[in-house]
Scaffold this motif. Structure first.
Motif, short mmCIF file in Angstrom:
data_model
loop_
_atom_site.label_atom_id
_atom_site.label_comp_id
_atom_site.label_asym_id
_atom_site.label_seq_id
_atom_site.Cartn_x
_atom_site.Cartn_y
_atom_site.Cartn_z
N PRO A 179 34.56 34.96 19.50
CA PRO A 179 33.70 36.00 18.83
C PRO A 179 32.01 36.03 19.24
O PRO A 179 31.69 34.91 19.25
N TYR A 181 28.85 38.55 17.52
CA TYR A 181 28.73 40.14 17.06
C TYR A 181 27.16 40.21 16.79
O TYR A 181 26.29 39.55 16.65
N SER A 201 38.37 36.87 22.48
CA SER A 201 36.92 37.14 22.43
C SER A 201 36.59 38.47 22.19
O SER A 201 37.26 39.41 22.51
N PHE A 202 35.51 38.72 21.30
CA PHE A 202 35.18 39.97 20.68
C PHE A 202 33.77 40.18 20.72
O PHE A 202 32.91 39.09 20.59
N SER A 204 30.75 43.10 19.38
CA SER A 204 30.28 44.51 19.24
C SER A 204 29.27 44.30 18.15
O SER A 204 28.84 43.33 17.92
N SER A 207 30.54 44.00 13.30
CA SER A 207 31.73 43.24 13.02
C SER A 207 32.65 44.01 12.04
O SER A 207 32.26 44.71 11.25
N PRO A 208 33.88 43.79 12.07
CA PRO A 208 34.65 44.49 11.32
C PRO A 208 34.30 44.42 9.71
O PRO A 208 34.19 45.42 9.03
N THR A 220 39.57 47.10 13.33
CA THR A 220 40.03 45.75 13.77
C THR A 220 39.12 45.14 14.91
O THR A 220 38.36 46.10 15.65
N GLN A 221 39.05 43.88 15.18
CA GLN A 221 37.97 43.34 15.99
C GLN A 221 38.05 43.77 17.45
O GLN A 221 37.41 44.14 18.26
N GLU A 222 39.84 43.78 17.81
CA GLU A 222 40.08 44.46 18.99
C GLU A 222 39.61 45.91 19.37
O GLU A 222 39.20 46.19 20.31
N GLY A 226 37.03 44.35 21.76
CA GLY A 226 38.10 43.42 22.41
C GLY A 226 37.98 43.47 23.99
O GLY A 226 37.10 44.44 24.54
#
Lengths: 531, 73
Positions: A179, A181, A201-202, A204, A207-208, A220-222, A226
């Protein structure tokens, strides 16, 4: 002395282990390699020259000070890939979650400056919890080296500033394996190419947990960042892989196509494929009726060396294909419409995808081959009214082609009318040589649309408008738009070729264009790329 | 009489609701407050009229385009 050497080696091997054994085990349980295992697979065996393994983390005044943080959660160094030098770094998730401490910042800046000054590409393997908050709050006790490392490349660089300065000087590649963020994710996203591993791996802005805290929304992270989202919808990821090993293997393959910096050409590879090879399959791929779909990848594979083509943004804006291949051992960038996907239409997303790729090829001395067959823009209210605005985004590829200084060759295989010509490149825009196949239909306007405009009155007032339209079209095609010769007579394309000759002709033309130097234009600081 | 539907502009949580069904409201008055991005966002009515419907209650988590209130004007 031997006692001291022994002590040094003991200390070194301790640091090389990275995080605590249980953290390493946890990393492996998640199906992930450790940072060191990843780097060992990325570079040629035994070539990693590590820098600042011994660095000490900054004391923060928080309980984290009690934990040893080998390398401050990052491994940096220079390694070789196929014998060529690359600056590399990998976040070590087994050490404080790979978080960014001040010492980590120092190490990463050092390696980025090294890439910039020594003109090597920079590859980062990302797996991190982002900024280490305790360190951000800590006493400003230890910053003497920060940014002061190398005044010749601008002095106080930081990890968010460096990618912009490196951009267009040395290639930058991000391999997302874990990840990252918010602001921390900006630095890797500013790289030229992005490989993302699926499900681990994420990436954005939010983050959530942060999203939940500030907007009370669950995601979700996805969903937020994602690999699938970034490969298919946002277009941020060029490649999606299922394992660390696969991601690293793709990175190793990708760099074989690119030069070390903007003053060099990509390496020439002995591919063993005959430059004069003619391919009979090229006679069979394009259907007699151009409104039927076919897969442009087949044509690409028939033409390039050994059919090898590494495609970028494969799952994004699929009606346009971009990627690297070789012709007689030399890298070329391929930009091709794909009639097999949504008829090969041009859209907001194909324009963004194409413009950036052209700009990359131009920055790094890679000639571009355009393979053209498109019905033009997707005409829709949604595209025109979208936030990206079709009329604002549409000119991006045109702008990029006009600015490009590398050799550019067009092969018109099927349809190309009107505005699509400005997107796929015309001779007046700086395309060096334009060829067509006997199947090509190139004109300044789509003949059917022309009939509706020129004979509007006759068609509207006729008892059988369809028959009038059909008759007028037949007349137009016979007398004015005799495809494929129309474009040749108008000098919109330079020559017509047997499809089987495509490979030898392109190779010969590229040789002729090898020393292209564009005439100087008016001085400017930089252009204003269409938004 | 036309109806004006006031929608949630951004995801967040309703802090307070200032109107009840049947209330008379004037253009620009505050219908409710939504907490989002650590900020309090006042939601104003663009029309003067009578509140026909209230769609939110304090403490409720809301998403964009949900109905806050319907005003007849």
């Amino acid at each position: 002395m031997s006692g001291r050497i022994k002590e040094v080696e003991e200390r070194r091997s301790h640091l090389l282990k990275g995080g605590a054994p249980k953290e390493v085990e946890r990393q492996h349980q998640m199906g992930k390699l450790t940072a060191r295992e990843r780097l060992e697979k990325l570079v040629d065996p035994g070539t990693l020259e590590e820098i600042d393994l011994w660095i000490r983390s900054v004391k923060t005044g928080f309980p984290i000070d009690e934990t040893e943080l080998p390398g401050d959660a990052v491994i940096t160094g220079i390694g070789r890939i196929d014998g060529r030098p690359f600056c590399v770094f990998a976040h070590d998730f087994t050490v404080a979650g790979g978080t960014f401490g001040r010492a980590l910042h120092h190490k990463v800046i050092r390696i980025m400056e090294m890439a910039l000054e020594k003109r090597m590409p920079c590859i980062q393997l990302v797996d991190s919890g982002g900024e280490r908050l305790q360190d951000g709050f800590g006493k400003p006790a230890w910053r003497p080296l920060l940014g002061g490392a190398n005044p010749s490349v601008g002095g106080a660089l930081n990890i968010y500033q460096a990618p912009g300065i490196m951009s267009g000087v040395v290639p930058q590649i991000t391999v997302m394996l874990g990840p990252l963020y918010a602001g921390s994710a900006y630095s890797p996203t500013m790289a030229d190419f992005m490989i993302m591993r699926n499900k681990t791996s994420f990436m954005s802005v939010c983050s959530p947990p942060l999203l939940k805290a500030i907007t009370f929304t669950d995601a979700t992270q996805e969903e937020l960042g994602g690999a699938e989202l970034h490969a298919t919808i946002t277009g941020t990821a060029d490649f999606v892989t299922e394992t660390d090993e696969e991601a690293i293997e793709i990175c190793r393959e990708l760099v074989t196509y690119i030069p070390l910096n903007n003053t060099e050409k990509p390496p020439v590879v002995d591919t063993g494929d005959d430059p004069n090879r003619m391919d009979d399959r090229l006679l069979e791929i394009v259907p007699a009726d151009l409104s039927e779909p076919y897969d442009m990848h087949e044509i690409i594979r028939c033409v390039v060396d050994n059919g090898q083509f590494i495609e970028l943004q494969k799952l994004f804006a699929k009606s346009l294909i971009i990627g690297f291949a070789r012709l007689n051992g030399r890298t070329v960038g391929i930009v091709a419409n794909n009639p097999g996907k949504e008829n090969g239409i041009l859209t907001l997303n194909t324009c963004d995808k194409q413009a950036r790729f052209i700009r990359w090829c131009d920055a790094f001395n890679v000639p571009i081959i355009f393979l053209v067959d498109t019905p033009g823009f997707l005409s829709s209210v949604e595209q025109e009214q979208s936030m990206d605005g079709l009329i604002r985004t549409g000119p991006k590829p045109t702008f990029a082609i006009c600015e490009a200084t590398v050799p550019m060759i067009t092969v018109c295989i099927g349809k190309c009318f009107g505005l699509a010509r400005l997107i796929m490149g015309t001779l007046r825009m700086g395309i060096d040589v334009a060829y067509c196949w006997p199947s090509a239909q190139v004109a300044r306007i789509n003949p059917e649309e022309a009939i509706d405009v020129i004979y509007k009155k006759e068609i509207c007032s006729a008892e059988e408008p369809d028959r009038v339209r059909r008759d007028k079209l037949a007349w137009l095609l016979e007398n004015h738009l005799d495809f494929p010769y129309h474009a040749l007579k108008q000098a919109m394309v330079n020559d017509i070729m047997d499809p089987r000759d495509t490979r030898p002709v392109l190779i010969k033309t590229l040789e002729n264009l090898a020393n292209k130097k564009k005439l100087p234009t008016a001085w400017k600081k930089h252009s204003l790329v269409p938004q | 009489m036309p109806l004006e539907t006031i929608e949630v502009p951004l995801a967040g949580k309703v802090l307070k609701v200032n109107v009840n069904r049947g209330d008379k409201v004037t253009e620009g008055s505050e219908i409710c407050t939504i907490e989002s991005m650590k900020m309090e966002n006042p939601i104003l009515t663009p029309v003067s009229g009578i509140v026909k419907e209230v769609g939110v209650t304090p403490g409720q988590v809301v998403k964009p385009h949900e109905t806050i209130a319907v005003i007849e004007y």
